[in-house]
Enzyme design. Sequence first.
Site, PDB file in Angstrom:
ATOM      1  N   HIS A 133      -2.677  -3.223  -6.025  1.00  0.00           N
ATOM      2  CA  HIS A 133      -3.109  -2.794  -4.690  1.00  0.00           C
ATOM      3  C   HIS A 133      -4.619  -2.965  -4.511  1.00  0.00           C
ATOM      4  CE1 HIS A 133      -3.588   0.733  -1.652  1.00  0.00           C
ATOM      5  NE2 HIS A 133      -3.480  -0.417  -1.016  1.00  0.00           N
ATOM      6  N   SER A 138       0.819  -1.204   0.000  1.00  0.00           N
ATOM      7  CA  SER A 138       0.000   0.000   0.000  1.00  0.00           C
ATOM      8  C   SER A 138       0.855   1.258   0.000  1.00  0.00           C
ATOM      9  CB  SER A 138      -0.923  -0.003   1.216  1.00  0.00           C
ATOM     10  OG  SER A 138      -0.232  -0.423   2.361  1.00  0.00           O
ATOM     11  N   GLU A 160      -5.740  -0.821  -7.640  1.00  0.00           N
ATOM     12  CA  GLU A 160      -4.845   0.228  -8.115  1.00  0.00           C
ATOM     13  C   GLU A 160      -3.628  -0.475  -8.720  1.00  0.00           C
ATOM     14  OE1 GLU A 160      -3.546   2.657  -4.803  1.00  0.00           O
ATOM     15  OE2 GLU A 160      -3.877   4.498  -5.920  1.00  0.00           O
ATOM     16  N   ASN A 205      -3.624   6.062  -0.959  1.00  0.00           N
ATOM     17  CA  ASN A 205      -3.180   6.374   0.406  1.00  0.00           C
ATOM     18  C   ASN A 205      -2.551   7.754   0.545  1.00  0.00           C
ATOM     19  OD1 ASN A 205      -4.121   4.203   1.910  1.00  0.00           O
ATOM     20  ND2 ASN A 205      -2.562   2.870   1.028  1.00  0.00           N
TER      21      ASN A 205
END
Length: 314
Positions: free
Chosen positions: A163, A136, A175, A213
Amino acid sequence: PRSVPHSARSLTTSVDRVAVIGAGQMGIGIAYVASKTAGVDVLISDRSASQLSKGLHFVDTLLGKEVKKGKLSNGEADQVRSRIRGARENGLEGGEFADVDLAIEAVSESLPVKQAIFSSLATHLPPHAILASNTSSISLSTLAASAVSQSGENRASQVVGFHFFNPVPVMKLVELIPALQTDPTVLATAREFAERMGKTVTQSADTPGFISNRLLMPFINEAILALEAGVGSKEDIDTTLKLGMNHPMGPLTLADFIGLDTCLSIMEVLQRETGDCKYRPAVLLGRMVSAGYLGKKSGRGFYNYDATPVPPPP
Ligand code: 3HC
């Protein structure tokens, strides 16, 4: 050592056999969707035999719920389960990974642990395989640089970021993150496989936190800073975002759900790699992790999830 350029190697363009490394909540979710929706065989490994059996038991629980809701027949559930196999060995040795087309690493966010896994994958996977990471926040270009086999074969061009979001069976996004070294064929095959898993794909550059993130963690951290500053109670902070902005859960509940250790480690990566003080983790977040209050998985985070009743005071 000999070094084989990727142009001399034929890379997989179709995925039939998947390996998942790490049987935590993300790894198990990935294995489950790969079998259920993409219909591929899945080999799952974990360095802890008890984590692996706990994870496989969770697959049975998920399938049981699907049958109960009438979404799968007993026969379909058996088929999904039969395609998922726990690895016999704790490590990648032993030849079990020799026919894998795509390996997805989903262990905790530790660079040295992931680097060791990528070097091992480069050694034990067949030459055509794709090496993906569910990281991540760790740089894919850094991980790709460690994908060199024991005999010196460089597999960096076969590494890609993949991800997923928790809970993997429910969340519709993957992702996709190319490393600087990623071959376009690998990127296209990974995208196609994510779509076979029923996911929508977004692509992010290999920058700290990627798209997801980079935006989510400062938001969660800001909620913790607001709690620290006494702006509102944890319940009022969460309810404000839940009902005022239609978020499915408030940021403090979401932090518990993701794991406070994961939130802290992502904030640390953002801060270290950008040098920008706007990514400073809240002191309270660090203290919670030091105390072992990691969120839902440890029974306590900002909220209490432990079913054990608190004994009355003497
Ligand atoms: N595994 C499988 N299915 C699950 C599940 C799990 N762990 N948790 C819930 N579900 C399913 C339920 O079975 C139910 O399915 P159904 O519609 O077929 O009956 C459906 O999800 C809805 O569940 P519930 O009714 O129990 O609860 P909610 O409506 O509150 O939904 C939620 C639960 C989907 C988790 C929702 O609260 C949510 O979307 N929360 C936000 C999740 C989120 O933001 N995730 C991303 C985290 S960030 C991340 O993972 C990236 C990382 O890098 C940090």
